[in-house]
Enzyme design. Structure first.
Site, PDB file in Angstrom:
ATOM      1  CE  LYS A  51      -7.816  -7.709   7.032  1.00  0.00           C
ATOM      2  NZ  LYS A  51      -6.604  -6.843   6.908  1.00  0.00           N
ATOM      3  CB  SER A  91      -7.107  -5.293   3.300  1.00  0.00           C
ATOM      4  OG  SER A  91      -6.295  -5.517   4.425  1.00  0.00           O
ATOM      5  CB  SER A 127      -4.756  -3.194   5.867  1.00  0.00           C
ATOM      6  OG  SER A 127      -4.716  -3.333   4.480  1.00  0.00           O
TER       7      SER A 127
HETATM    8  N1  GLN Z   1      -3.333  -1.380   0.440  1.00  0.00           N
HETATM    9  C1  GLN Z   1      -2.081  -2.036   0.627  1.00  0.00           C
HETATM   10  C2  GLN Z   1      -2.005  -3.247  -0.260  1.00  0.00           C
HETATM   11  O1  GLN Z   1      -2.855  -3.423  -1.043  1.00  0.00           O
HETATM   12  C3  GLN Z   1      -1.903  -2.400   2.074  1.00  0.00           C
HETATM   13  C4  GLN Z   1      -2.709  -3.561   2.462  1.00  0.00           C
HETATM   14  C5  GLN Z   1      -2.498  -3.988   3.874  1.00  0.00           C
HETATM   15  O2  GLN Z   1      -2.034  -3.217   4.712  1.00  0.00           O
HETATM   16  N2  GLN Z   1      -2.809  -5.239   4.143  1.00  0.00           N
HETATM   17  O3  GLN Z   1      -1.120  -4.028  -0.182  1.00  0.00           O
END
Ligand code: GLN
Length: 485
Positions: free
Chosen positions: A79, A154, A178
């Protein structure tokens, strides 16, 4: 045989027997990228030359009969939140468009020490804020199972790359879901380790008390291999746990006889798509068939988890993102007059709408006079959620739920409705709040041809148990349909 589509453990066996080379595997992965990335858009940056060089070195070691371990010579995508020395690292943000990392984060160093071949940097929601990868400052990633759907987020680039054969495995980060939610949407295994299990040094921070690094892989055995490589104490991260790392792959026995699996009532029924619930219940029955006992448990504060998260995560993010000011890192707005104007224009131009929303939310929640009402209260609810999780673990060895309430949704479906987007993480967020470990393992395909993940949650530092239960399930489930791309 398509080399790009194999597991780490299969490839390692082939490498050891001389049946293939890391160079051949890496070439296969890059030609797959050339073939499909124009449709999937998993990668932000490719590191082809460095990868070929690393593959050549791995081949020398295998030739001498002295490989470094199971990951030696295996192509891994990461990532774009991990600092990678000499390579552009953006965290999916325009504000870091031109940022080249000066050193490797710990997880990256550990991959390199294990001989892994890093293929490039994978797309993500800007600063890991999102559930669809549509918040990337560059472009959205598409779901390889159905290009009109999101891959989740994400770590959507990581999940899509593994599903599409554009990497053998990948690293992601998980602050509220994420790793697990995109793994579920793309039909791969994704594990969020216990807070502190993997070092966060050299990982661009979103919400420091929730962020964790973890693997996305084709199967549970690969997940055990990759976790074993990156886990462990790191003096450079004061929150990393000083505990021994079990030899995860050797603990995969598939024996769950007599184990209790808790089904939290709040994670089934309302809000969960019926097709998803059915597949997850089938996963529960599969564990029962292997000798596990299913017991009902209750986590009544689940209904407060998303609200709690959207105070704590933005509060921490607003503080972590203060460093992007056009002075020290990345892009600086041109032709500005004076320092304040430069800060303002750099941040206005550099951050996308979701990041700005979170900075405003977080700054408000932390402001004098509101701190107790919001941040203080959220911290108290956090303790409550954690206690309920502990109580559930007094009744069950492990918990099982859906990973996400729906399968992958259409691109642009939720982009204008942040609240709907936030609800994608309703099952995964409580785990980050409590700090324990969880993984998503594919448990079937809906009638529309989209993968669904089952979510297993274990107490803190019980990743060995988590992996073994997932492995038992995977044995019982048998092979899944392959991604049609
Ligand atoms: N979807 C969640 C957010 O927008 C979690 C994102 C994540 O785990 N980085 O914060």
């Amino acid at each position: 045989m398509k080399l790009y589509n194999q597991t780490i453990h299969k490839l390692h066996t082939m490498l050891k027997s001389g049946e293939t080379t890391s160079t051949a595997i890496t070439e296969s992965v890059f030609s797959r990228i050339d073939e499909v990335d124009g449709k999937v858009h998993s990668y932000l940056t490719l590191t082809r030359d460095q990868a070929m060089e690393a593959a050549g070195k791995a081949d020398d070691r295998y030739r001498k009969g002295d490989p470094l371990g199971a990951l030696d010579g295996i192509p891994v995508g990461v990532k774009d939140i991990f600092l990678t020395e000499g390579v552009r690292t953006t965290a999916g943000s325009k504000i870091l468009d031109n940022f080249v990392a000066p050193y490797d984060g710990t997880a990256i160093s550990l991959l390199r020490q294990a001989g892994a071949v890093i293929t490039g940097k994978l797309n993500m929601d800007e600063f890991a804020m999102g559930s669809s990868t549509e918040n990337s400052g560059f472009f959205p990633t598409c779901n390889p199972w159905d290009l009109s759907k999101v891959p989740g987020g994400s770590s959507g680039g990581s999940a899509a790359a593994v599903a599409a054969g554009e990497a053998v495995c990948a690293l992601g980060t998980d602050t509220g879901g994420s790793i697990r939610q995109p793994a579920s949407h793309c039909g791969v295994v994704g594990l969020k380790p216990t807070y502190g299990r993997v070092s966060r040094y050299g990982v661009i921070a979103f919400a420091s008390s929730l962020d964790q690094v973890g693997p996305l892989t084709r199967d549970v055995t690969d997940c055990a291999v990759l976790l074993g490589t990156i886990a462990g104490h790191d003096p450079a991260d004061s929150t990393s746990a000083d505990l021994p790392v079990p030899d995860y792959p050797s603990l995969l026995t598939g024996d769950v006889e007599g184990m209790t699996v808790g089904l939290p009532e709040e994670y089934f029924g309302q809000g969960i798509e019926p097709g998803v619930e059915e597949l997850v219940r089938r996963a529960a029955s599969a564990l029962e068939a292997r000798g596990a006992r299913l017991v009902p448990v209750s986590l009544p504060s689940t209904k407060y988890a998303v609200a709690t998260y959207y105070i704590i995560a933005p509060a921490e993010a607003s503080s972590n993102l203060a460093r992007y000011d056009g002075v020290r890192f990345g892009v600086r707005a041109a032709d500005t007059e004076g320092l304040i104007e430069m800060y303002r224009r750099t941040r206005s131009q550099g951050f996308g709408p979701e990041v700005k929303r979170r900075i405003m939310l977080g700054t408000f929640a932390l402001s004098a006079g509101y701190y107790d009402a919001y941040y203080g209260k959220a911290q108290r609810v956090r303790t409550m959620i954690r206690r309920e999780m502990d109580e559930a673990f007094a009744k069950a060895d492990i918990l099982l739920s859906p990973t996400a309430p729906t399968p992958a949704f259409p691109l642009e479906d939720k982009i204008d409705d942040p609240l709907q987007m936030y609800l994608s993480d309703i099952c995964t967020i409580p785990v980050n709040i409590a700090g324990c470990a969880a993984l998503s393992v594919p448990c079937g395909i809906t009638k529309d041809g989209l993968p669904v993940g089952a979510h297993l949650i274990s107490p803190a530092f019980k990743e060995d148990l988590l992996l073994n239960v997932a492995y038992a399930y995977e044995q019982e489930r048998g092979p899944l349909t392959e991604c049609p791309l």
